[in-house]
Enzyme design. Structure first.
Site, PDB file in Angstrom:
ATOM      1  N   ASP A  62      15.240 -14.458 -13.253  1.00 19.82           N
ATOM      2  CA  ASP A  62      15.015 -14.651 -11.835  1.00 19.82           C
ATOM      3  C   ASP A  62      13.934 -13.693 -11.373  1.00 19.82           C
ATOM      4  O   ASP A  62      13.735 -12.622 -11.969  1.00 19.82           O
ATOM      5  CB  ASP A  62      16.297 -14.405 -11.042  1.00 19.82           C
TER       6      ASP A  62
ATOM      7  N   ASP B 276      25.683 -20.754 -14.396  1.00 25.25           N
ATOM      8  CA  ASP B 276      25.960 -19.665 -15.330  1.00 25.25           C
ATOM      9  C   ASP B 276      27.240 -19.918 -16.110  1.00 25.25           C
ATOM     10  O   ASP B 276      27.292 -19.739 -17.334  1.00 25.25           O
ATOM     11  CB  ASP B 276      26.084 -18.340 -14.562  1.00 25.25           C
TER      12      ASP B 276
END
Length: 658
Positions: A497, A574
Site C-alpha cells: 500500500d 486479506d
C-alpha cells in the site's frame, strides 16, 4: 564316466524345474497397480517393495522406464473414450455438466451430490450448453424400473453416477454412457472410460471433512502392526505370528473384547488388511484417514480414481493365500518405506476423499483432463501436494508455474520480484517507498496501481529508478492488486500500500526468505485468529502478539498463482488470501522483521493496521467448510540480527535502524 553324465543330466533337469517353479510363483507383496495387463504397453520393470534387498545387475539407463499405460478399449466390443464420447461438443475444450432433475424421492446423499455439482465451475443449468449430461442413480431397490432420461440418445456423452455399489446399470441398458460407481468389479470396469469411486462410509461430510489421523512420523511402540477389516463391519487386530485367524474374518478361537473395534472407530495400526470380499471395500477410506497403509488381499474391485492416482505410493497388494508370509514381510518392511506410504495416505485422503464435494470434483476433473488431452494435469500434480484440484487449468497445468513442486524437481524460483504499489484516493505519491523498493538488488520492476479518481501525475513527477516504473489504471476494487496484469512477468510479487514504510534491507531479506519458501506468504504485519466462546464464532485481532496466523497483503510477498479473488467481500481480501494459501499448503505464513516507524499525521491512521470486517473469518470458514488457518510463533531474522557485534559484520545493516 556314465555316472558323471547321469549326475550332470539330473542336475540340469533339477535346475530347470526349480527355475520354472520360481517363475510360476506370484510375488508376495507388490504395489497396488491395476491387475489387468495392457497389450501394446511397454512392460518396464516393476518397482518391487524389496528392491533395496536385491542386487542390481544393470547399468543406469539400460532398462526402460515405466510409462503411463495407454487407454485400452474393453473386450467384447464395449465403449471407450474415443468411440462413445464426442469431445467436439465441449466448446473451446471446456467441460460443462448438466444434471438431470430427480424423478422421485431422493436421499440425503443425493442432495449432497447435487449441491456439490452445482458448486462446481463445470455446472450449467442449460442442457444445450453442456457436453456431459449427468444422471444420478437413485437409491432404488435392485430390479426396480428407472425412467430413462428424455435426452438419453443411447447414452452418448452421458455419465451415470452412483456412490453406492451395484448401481442402476442392471435395470436399463447403458448404451454408450460412462459409469462412475463405488468400487466397481475389475471384470466389468472399462479403464479410460468409466470412473471408479470410493465406497463411502455412513455420514460422509459434504464439505471440508475431518483431517487425517497420522500424528507422528514413526509407529508408536504400543501401536498395533496389523488390523483386519471384518466382513460384518469394524476392525480387529491380527497377530503377526498367529495363523489361527484367516483373512476372511472367521477365527478358530474366540477374540478378547479389546481386540475388536467398532464399526465407526478408525483403526490404530500401521497396516490395514482389506480382504477381497466386496463388503470390505467400504473400509478402504477409513484406512486412508487413519494413516494406516491399505494392504489389499487379492482385491476384486477397482481402486478409486485409479486412472490418475498412483496407488503404488500409498497401498500394497498381497496374496490372501499366504497370511503368515505376508505378515512377516510387512513386519520387515523398512521404516522409511512405511513412513512414505503413510504420508501419501494422508495426502490422498485430504486432497480427494475427505468430503463428498472433493470426490465429485475429482470425478469431473478426470473427465476434463480426458477432454484436454496433452493439456491435462500431469501425474506429478495428481500425486503430490496440494493435488490437481487446487491447480486451476485456466491458469496453467505445468508444474513449473506453481510454487509447490520445486522440491520434487530440484529447482527454486528464478528471477526477481515485481513490486505492486496500490495508490488509493487519499494517498500521496509514495516517493520514498518507490525509491526504497526500486533500490533492492532483486527488484525487476515497479508497478503503480492507480486507484484514485484523480488522474495520475505526469511522468516528470515520479522519481527516477534503476528499474522500469509503470503506472496502471485500476478499477478501484479491493481485488485490483490481485488481477492478472499482463505486465507482471515474475513469479514473486511484493504487494504494498502507498502508506507502507519499508527500507531496502527489509525488502531484500523478505525476498530471500520467500525464495526459500515460495509456497507460503511472507509478510511484515500479522494478525491472529481465535475462537470467541461468547459470540460462538471465530474472531481475530491485529494486536502485536507472539502468535499469528495471517499476514496483511498491504506488505507481503506471494506467488503470482495466488491471484484470483472475488470482489464480493472487499473488506475480507486479506483474510481470503490467507485462507486460500493455508488451505492449499496446510502451513502458516512467515513473519519477517519490520522496523518501528513513526506514525503518520494525526487524523490519518495507517490503513494497514486496521483489521478488516470482524465477520470475515466466519464467512470464510463457512465457505471453506472448515478452519484452514494455522498458527505460528516463528519469525525469521537475519544472522546476527540485534546481536551486540559490529555492524560491519551484518549483511542487512540498515534493518535495525529506527
Amino acid at each position: 564316466m556314465k555316472s558323471w553324465r547321469r549326475k550332470s543330466l539330473w542336475l540340469a533337469l533339477s535346475a530347470s524345474w526349480l527355475f520354472l517353479f520360481l517363475l510360476g510363483l506370484p510375488p508376495l507383496l507388490r504395489p497396488a497397480v491395476p491387475p489387468r495387463p495392457l497389450p501394446g504397453a511397454p512392460e518396464g520393470w516393476p518397482h518391487w517393495l524389496d528392491a533395496e534387498l536385491l542386487p542390481s545387475y544393470s547399468q543406469p539407463g539400460e532398462l526402460p522406464e515405466d510409462a503411463a499405460p495407454p487407454t485400452r478399449a474393453p473386450s467384447g466390443g464395449g465403449c471407450n473414450w474415443g468411440a462413445c464420447f464426442d469431445p467436439s461438443q465441449c466448446r473451446c475444450g471446456g467441460l460443462k455438466v448438466f444434471v438431470y432433475p430427480a424423478a422421485g424421492p431422493t436421499s440425503e446423499i443425493h442432495h449432497q451430490i447435487l449441491a456439490s455439482l452445482q458448486r462446481s465451475r463445470y455446472h450449467t443449468f442449460s442442457p444445450r450448453e453442456a457436453c456431459l449430461l449427468l444422471f444420478l442413480s437413485p437409491d432404488a431397490p435392485t430390479g426396480a424400473p428407472i425412467p430413462v432420461p428424455a435426452q438419453w440418445d443411447g447414452g452418448k456423452n452421458h455419465l451415470v453416477l452412483s456412490l453406492h455399489p451395484a448401481p442402476c446399470p442392471k435395470t436399463f441398458q447403458l448404451g454408450q454412457a460412462m459409469v462412475a460407481e463405488a468400487s466397481p468389479p475389475v471384470d466389468t470396469f472399462r479403464p479410460g472410460f468409466d470412473v471408479a469411486l470410493p465406497c463411502l462410509p455412513e455420514a460422509h461430510p459434504l464439505q471440508g471433512g475431518a483431517p487425517g489421523q497420522l500424528r507422528q512420523h514413526s509407529p508408536h511402540p504400543a501401536e498395533t502392526l496389523l488390523a483386519l477389516a471384518e466382513e460384518r463391519g469394524g476392525w480387529r487386530t491380527v497377530g503377526t505370528n498367529s495363523s489361527a485367524c484367516h483373512w476372511d474374518g472367521r477365527c478358530e478361537q474366540d477374540l478378547a473384547p479389546n481386540q475388536t473395534l467398532g464399526r465407526a472407530t478408525l483403526p490404530r495400526a500401521t497396516f490395514c488388511l482389506i480382504p477381497s470380499h466386496h463388503s470390505a471395500a467400504s473400509r478402504f477410506l477409513q484406512a486412508l484417514q487413519a494413516g494406516c497403509v491399505p494392504v489389499l488381499l487379492s482385491p476384486r474391485w477397482e481402486l478409486p480414481f485409479s486412472e490418475v492416482i498412483d496407488w503404488t505410493k500409498a497401498a500394497i497388494v498381497a496374496d490372501e493365500r499366504l497370511p503368515v508370509q505376508v505378515a512377516a514381510a510387512l513386519q520387515q518392511m523398512p521404516p522409511a518405506r512405511v513412513l512414505a506410504l503413510r504420508q501419501q495416505t494422508q495426502f490422498l485422503w485430504d486432497a480427494y476423499f475427505s468430503s463428498v464435494e472433493k470426490i465429485i470434483h475429482t470425478t469431473l476433473e478426470i473427465i476434463q483432463d480426458r477432454i484436454s488431452g496433452v493439456s491435462a494435469h500431469p501425474s506429478l500434480m495428481w500425486n503430490n501436494p496440494p493435488g490437481a484440484l487446487l491447480a486451476l487449468p485456466t491458469f496453467s497445468t505445468s508444474p513449473q508455474d506453481y510454487p509447490f513442486y520445486h522440491l520434487q524437481q530440484g529447482s527454486r524460483p528464478m528471477g526477481g520480484f515485481s513490486a505492486l504499489i496500490q495508490v488509493g484516493a487519499s494517498a500521496q505519491l509514495p516517493l520514498k517507498l518507490i525509491q526504497a523498493v526500486a533500490g533492492s538488488q532483486h527488484c525487476a520492476q515497479v508497478l503503480i496501481l492507480w486507484s484514485s479518481e484523480r488522474p495520475p501525475p505526469p511522468r516528470g513527477k515520479w522519481p527516477e529508478t534503476a528499474v522500469p516504473l509503470t503506472v496502471m489504471e485500476g478499477h478501484r476494487k479491493a481485488s485490483d492488486r490481485f488481477f492478472p496484469h499482463s505486465t507482471i512477468n515474475t513469479d514473486a510479487i511484493l504487494s504494498l500500500d502507498a502508506h507502507c514504510s519499508l527500507s531496502t534491507s527489509e525488502v531484500d531479506f523478505a525476498f530471500v526468505v520467500w525464495q526459500n519458501f515460495p509456497e507460503r506468504m511472507v509478510g511484515f504485519l500479522t494478525m491472529s485468529h481465535f475462537w470467541d466462546s461468547a459470540r460462538g464464532g471465530w474472531g481475530y485481532t491485529a494486536e502485536k502478539a507472539n502468535e499469528f496466523s495471517m499476514v496483511l497483503t498491504s506488505a507481503a510477498f506471494y506467488h503470482r498463482a495466488l491471484r484470483t479473488l472475488a470482489d464480493g467481500a472487499p473488506g475480507c481480501v486479506d483474510v481470503l488470501l490467507n485462507f486460500l494459501v493455508a488451505a492449499v499448503t496446510k502451513l502458516p505464513p512467515i513473519k519477517v522483521p519490520y522496523g518501528t516507524r513513526a506514525p503518520p499525521a494525526s487524523g490519518d491512521p495507517r490503513p494497514e493496521l486496521q483489521p478488516p470486517d470482524p465477520d470475515c473469518v466466519n464467512l470464510m470458514a463457512a465457505g471453506f467448510g472448515h478452519m484452514p488457518l494455522v498458527s505460528s510463533r516463528l519469525r525469521l531474522d537475519p544472522v546476527l540480527f540485534k546481536d551486540p557485534v559490529s555492524v560491519l559484520r551484518k549483511k542487512y545493516r540498515s534493518l535495525e535502524k529506527p
